[in-house]
Design a protein around this motif. Structure first.
Motif, PDB file in Angstrom:
ATOM      1  N   GLN A   1      46.545  64.099  20.732  1.00  0.00           N
ATOM      2  CA  GLN A   1      47.281  64.274  21.984  1.00  0.00           C
ATOM      3  C   GLN A   1      47.976  62.989  22.408  1.00  0.00           C
ATOM      4  OE1 GLN A   1      45.498  67.093  25.034  1.00  0.00           O
ATOM      5  NE2 GLN A   1      43.712  66.639  23.809  1.00  0.00           N
ATOM      6  N   ALA A   2      47.428  61.838  22.011  1.00  0.00           N
ATOM      7  CA  ALA A   2      48.069  60.573  22.356  1.00  0.00           C
ATOM      8  C   ALA A   2      49.419  60.428  21.648  1.00  0.00           C
ATOM      9  CB  ALA A   2      47.158  59.394  22.001  1.00  0.00           C
ATOM     10  N   TYR A   3      49.670  61.274  20.642  1.00  0.00           N
ATOM     11  CA  TYR A   3      50.963  61.280  19.950  1.00  0.00           C
ATOM     12  C   TYR A   3      51.816  62.469  20.367  1.00  0.00           C
ATOM     13  CZ  TYR A   3      48.933  57.710  17.004  1.00  0.00           C
ATOM     14  OH  TYR A   3      48.357  56.551  16.561  1.00  0.00           O
ATOM     15  N   GLY A   4      51.345  63.230  21.348  1.00  0.00           N
ATOM     16  CA  GLY A   4      52.139  64.350  21.842  1.00  0.00           C
ATOM     17  C   GLY A   4      51.845  65.676  21.160  1.00  0.00           C
TER      18      GLY A   4
ATOM     19  N   ILE B   1      54.479  60.516  38.307  1.00  0.00           N
ATOM     20  CA  ILE B   1      54.885  59.869  37.057  1.00  0.00           C
ATOM     21  C   ILE B   1      54.198  60.630  35.927  1.00  0.00           C
ATOM     22  CG2 ILE B   1      54.722  57.745  35.708  1.00  0.00           C
ATOM     23  CD1 ILE B   1      54.650  56.212  38.392  1.00  0.00           C
ATOM     24  N   SER B   2      54.946  60.975  34.889  1.00  0.00           N
ATOM     25  CA  SER B   2      54.392  61.785  33.792  1.00  0.00           C
ATOM     26  C   SER B   2      53.071  61.212  33.296  1.00  0.00           C
ATOM     27  CB  SER B   2      55.378  61.832  32.620  1.00  0.00           C
ATOM     28  OG  SER B   2      56.448  62.666  32.952  1.00  0.00           O
ATOM     29  N   GLU B   3      52.090  62.063  33.198  1.00  0.00           N
ATOM     30  CA  GLU B   3      50.802  61.637  32.653  1.00  0.00           C
ATOM     31  C   GLU B   3      50.152  62.811  31.927  1.00  0.00           C
ATOM     32  OE1 GLU B   3      48.251  60.314  35.847  1.00  0.00           O
ATOM     33  OE2 GLU B   3      47.790  62.362  36.430  1.00  0.00           O
TER      34      GLU B   3
ATOM     35  N   THR C   1      51.339  67.849  26.061  1.00  0.00           N
ATOM     36  CA  THR C   1      50.278  66.867  26.336  1.00  0.00           C
ATOM     37  C   THR C   1      50.509  66.095  27.631  1.00  0.00           C
ATOM     38  OG1 THR C   1      51.461  65.241  25.023  1.00  0.00           O
ATOM     39  CG2 THR C   1      49.779  66.557  23.894  1.00  0.00           C
ATOM     40  N   THR C   2      51.776  65.930  28.022  1.00  0.00           N
ATOM     41  CA  THR C   2      52.052  65.167  29.238  1.00  0.00           C
ATOM     42  C   THR C   2      53.057  65.931  30.100  1.00  0.00           C
ATOM     43  OG1 THR C   2      53.792  63.966  28.075  1.00  0.00           O
ATOM     44  CG2 THR C   2      51.644  62.895  28.210  1.00  0.00           C
TER      45      THR C   2
ATOM     46  N   PRO D   1      46.809  57.311  26.538  1.00  0.00           N
ATOM     47  CA  PRO D   1      47.482  56.350  27.413  1.00  0.00           C
ATOM     48  C   PRO D   1      48.827  56.898  27.866  1.00  0.00           C
ATOM     49  CG  PRO D   1      47.688  55.672  25.105  1.00  0.00           C
ATOM     50  CD  PRO D   1      46.934  56.978  25.113  1.00  0.00           C
ATOM     51  N   THR D   2      49.132  56.774  29.156  1.00  0.00           N
ATOM     52  CA  THR D   2      50.446  57.179  29.668  1.00  0.00           C
ATOM     53  C   THR D   2      51.013  56.022  30.492  1.00  0.00           C
ATOM     54  OG1 THR D   2      49.392  58.323  31.518  1.00  0.00           O
ATOM     55  CG2 THR D   2      49.985  59.659  29.597  1.00  0.00           C
ATOM     56  N   TYR D   3      52.134  56.238  31.213  1.00  0.00           N
ATOM     57  CA  TYR D   3      52.811  55.142  31.914  1.00  0.00           C
ATOM     58  C   TYR D   3      51.865  54.226  32.686  1.00  0.00           C
ATOM     59  CZ  TYR D   3      57.591  56.923  31.347  1.00  0.00           C
ATOM     60  OH  TYR D   3      58.797  57.318  30.844  1.00  0.00           O
TER      61      TYR D   3
ATOM     62  N   MET E   1      54.752  55.375  26.304  1.00  0.00           N
ATOM     63  CA  MET E   1      53.798  56.447  25.992  1.00  0.00           C
ATOM     64  C   MET E   1      54.457  57.444  25.045  1.00  0.00           C
ATOM     65  SD  MET E   1      53.962  58.461  29.680  1.00  0.00           S
ATOM     66  CE  MET E   1      53.611  60.160  29.240  1.00  0.00           C
ATOM     67  N   LEU E   2      53.618  58.296  24.446  1.00  0.00           N
ATOM     68  CA  LEU E   2      54.120  59.388  23.609  1.00  0.00           C
ATOM     69  C   LEU E   2      53.593  60.685  24.220  1.00  0.00           C
ATOM     70  CD1 LEU E   2      53.188  57.751  20.211  1.00  0.00           C
ATOM     71  CD2 LEU E   2      55.516  58.103  21.008  1.00  0.00           C
ATOM     72  N   GLY E   3      54.398  61.732  24.174  1.00  0.00           N
ATOM     73  CA  GLY E   3      53.927  62.986  24.755  1.00  0.00           C
ATOM     74  C   GLY E   3      55.042  63.993  24.801  1.00  0.00           C
TER      75      GLY E   3
ATOM     76  N   TYR F   1      58.436  57.951  25.247  1.00  0.00           N
ATOM     77  CA  TYR F   1      58.921  57.692  26.601  1.00  0.00           C
ATOM     78  C   TYR F   1      59.284  56.211  26.647  1.00  0.00           C
ATOM     79  CZ  TYR F   1      56.971  62.108  28.425  1.00  0.00           C
ATOM     80  OH  TYR F   1      56.674  63.425  28.687  1.00  0.00           O
TER      81      TYR F   1
ATOM     82  N   SER G   1      54.105  54.072  17.694  1.00  0.00           N
ATOM     83  CA  SER G   1      52.863  53.910  18.445  1.00  0.00           C
ATOM     84  C   SER G   1      53.217  53.366  19.816  1.00  0.00           C
ATOM     85  CB  SER G   1      51.938  52.930  17.743  1.00  0.00           C
ATOM     86  OG  SER G   1      51.520  53.467  16.519  1.00  0.00           O
TER      87      SER G   1
END
Lengths: 314, 247
Positions: free
Chosen positions: A22-25, A230-232, A256-257, B54-56, B139-141, B148, B213
């Motif tokens: 998920q950390a890669y989408g 903010i996207s998370e 994922t986000t 991990p995100t923004y 981040m990636l998503g 992003y 990454s």
């Protein structure tokens, strides 16, 4: 091998999901109804991560080349084996050249067909689950089509005996369900009036609901200010409320986000109830606690243990 | 406890999740703290933790509450935060820059003209600004491998389209608001498409399916249509090696 004579409305191969990316989408995917899919695997003596077929709304028709031990769990798609009714939540044998036919779900919405050994498809990033938005996994990354040939794998764990599951382990599906919710993390972006609306109203499942999420319609849940964040990361069961004020609950194939306020999360133990509702069904929410959520998980694990024990051939 | 740790919020994400929020803005200093914690949780995994995202400005942690309680997990996370508090974030800064060749305008970038009209810049000026510097990947998503990015010049910012396009081809490079990036696979989206890259950010046939990454930099570079198709053929044959440099 098993040949798809008719695919049904939306039939995919699923296991317990593609965790870890998920950390890669990468969405998790996996069976929408974890309970029904797990029990189907237990009934045929499979490993818990064996792949099953997930049928949605209306099931398909499948022709078996060889004799197989199978189980059908979840919504009641009025299955027929060579024109004779089968019972859900039971283990039975499909004889050589047998035809298993499913119809529209008379109760529930998603039905799982497990075959002893599991469905054999390539493992992609650790999972056999189909993720149709990304077009990977399962059978060629897509829903089944007429003529698709499926193969049986070797993901069995123990011998099993034929028979039905005890009633206590069979969920009753209804057109109106109540789901338990843990608030957060953005519940403070809504006032108490909005939370009263959310917990005091009935929401309808819309036709825009699919494996990525359940979009509901009902009284508007108003934000105090901005609706966006903010996207998370978002997770299974997360209840997003975009600016239009209608709840959108994340399920197996969710992105994922996202950047919408999340009022709360449906507890995992109640997700099977959610995903067995169909468009037009009604959903109510009740504020719950973490203790209650964990108790539900413990109960579910205990059910798996008891079912596994009961299925084991002496 | 220190002020730094007090400024961090630990939020509930259902019975399976924890969100560690470092701030409420998109800023490199906040994101580097995010990366710092995510990296520590990667190299020193906690039993019961299933995924760390991990995100923004936040790290989401998914865990199995039947293996570890929220209290215990929070305690361990706070302990880790304490350990990294005084650690500089400079050493975290990746210096890896992935070069992404882009063919701008024409049929591959149908909205370049619109962006040019909206910003009052010539198409070539838009391209010059877009390729002028590397962008950090915060981040990636959204879809697999989607980066992003931060740091695009406001001179070429254009509000998103009101309606989502159903099918944006994989490789499309776009601008939406003050954000830029590219769609690794076919997807719906609202960004203005100014070009297309022949390279893949998500490729299951590769040893490393995800090109980027978090913390890497991405540098767009202009190529001609002929180069676009030459690289695309090489990508299809599996012989293309993405150009990577270090800051």
């Amino acid at each position: 091998m098993i040949t798809t004579i008719e695919p049904g409305l939306f039939t995919t191969i699923q296991d317990q999901g593609r965790w870890g990316f998920q950390a890669y989408g990468m969405p998790i995917s996996g069976a929408m109804d974890r309970y029904a899919s797990q029990v189907a695997n237990l009934l045929v003596g499979n490993r818990h991560d064996a792949a099953v077929l997930e049928m949605t709304g209306t099931g398909g028709t499948f022709k078996f080349d060889e004799k197989q031990i199978v189980a059908v769990c979840g919504g009641d798609m009025q299955g027929l084996l060579n024109h004779i009714s089968i019972s859900n939540w039971s283990t039975f044998i499909v004889p050589r050249r047998g035809i298993l036919r499913f119809d529209t779900a008379a109760s529930g919405y998603r039905t799982y067909l497990a075959v002893r050994g599991g469905f054999e498809v390539p493992i992609v990033l650790g999972s056999r689950s189909t993720c149709t938005p990304v077009k990977i996994g399962g059978h060629e990354g897509r829903v089944l089509r007429q003529g698709d040939v499926l193969h049986v794998g070797r993901d069995m764990e123990c011998e099993t005996q034929l028979g039905s599951l005890a009633d206590g382990y069979i969920p009753q599906y209804a057109n109106e369900v109540q789901l338990r919710v843990i608030l957060g993390p953005q519940d403070t972006m809504f006032g108490s009036a909005a939370l009263d609306t959310f917990f005091g109203s009935s929401y309808k499942v819309t036709t825009q609901s699919d494996r990525t999420g359940y979009r509901l319609k009902g009284p508007k849940i108003k934000h105090l200010g901005n609706a966006d964040i903010i996207s998370e990361a978002v997770w299974l069961g997360a209840i997003q409320v975009p600016v239009h004020g209608m709840p959108f609950i994340m399920t197996a194939d969710h992105q994922t986000t996202r950047g919408f306020a999340k009022l709360g999360s449906v507890i995992r133990g109640d997700l099977p109830k959610l995903v067995q509702t169909k468009p037009g069904d009604c959903i109510r929410f009740r504020c719950s606690t973490e203790e209650e959520a964990i108790e539900a998980l413990q109960k579910e694990q205990e059910s798996y243990r008891n079912i596994a024990h009961a299925c084991k051939k002496e | 406890m220190t002020e730094y740790i007090h400024s961090i919020r630990i939020l509930v994400a259902g019975e399976h999740g924890l969100v560690i929020e470092f701030g409420s803005v998109i800023a490199p200093e906040v994101n580097l703290r995010v990366q710092q914690l995510a990296r520590l949780l990667h190299f020193e995994p906690i039993d019961g933790v299933m995924e760390v995202i991990p995100t923004y400005r936040s790290v989401s942690i998914y865990f199995d509450p039947l293996v570890i309680t929220r209290q215990e997990l929070s305690r361990q996370v706070i302990h880790k935060l304490g350990r990294i508090e005084h650690q500089g974030v400079e050493d975290l800064l990746s210096s890896r820059v992935v070069h992404v060749p882009v063919c701008y305008g024409g049929v591959l970038g149908p909205d370049l003209e619109y962006v040019s009209r909206y910003t009052g810049l010539s198409p070539q000026e838009v391209i010059c600004i877009h390729t002028s510097k590397p962008y950090m990947i915060y981040m990636l998503g959204f879809i697999p491998g989607f980066p992003y990015l931060g740091g695009m010049s406001s001179k070429i910012a254009v509000p998103r389209q009101e309606r989502s396009r159903e099918r944006i081809p994989g490789g499309s490079v776009g601008i939406g608001g003050n954000q830029t990036g590219f769609y690794p696979i076919e997807s719906a989206g609202e960004w203005w498409l100014i070009g297309r890259t022949p390279i893949k950010a998500f490729d299951l046939t590769s040893d490393n399916p995800f090109l980027f990454s978090v913390g890497d930099y991405l540098h767009f570079e202009e190529i001609s249509t002929a180069e676009y198709f030459a690289i695309r053929r090489s990508v299809e044959r599996g012989t293309y090696v993405p150009e990577v440099s270090y800051l």
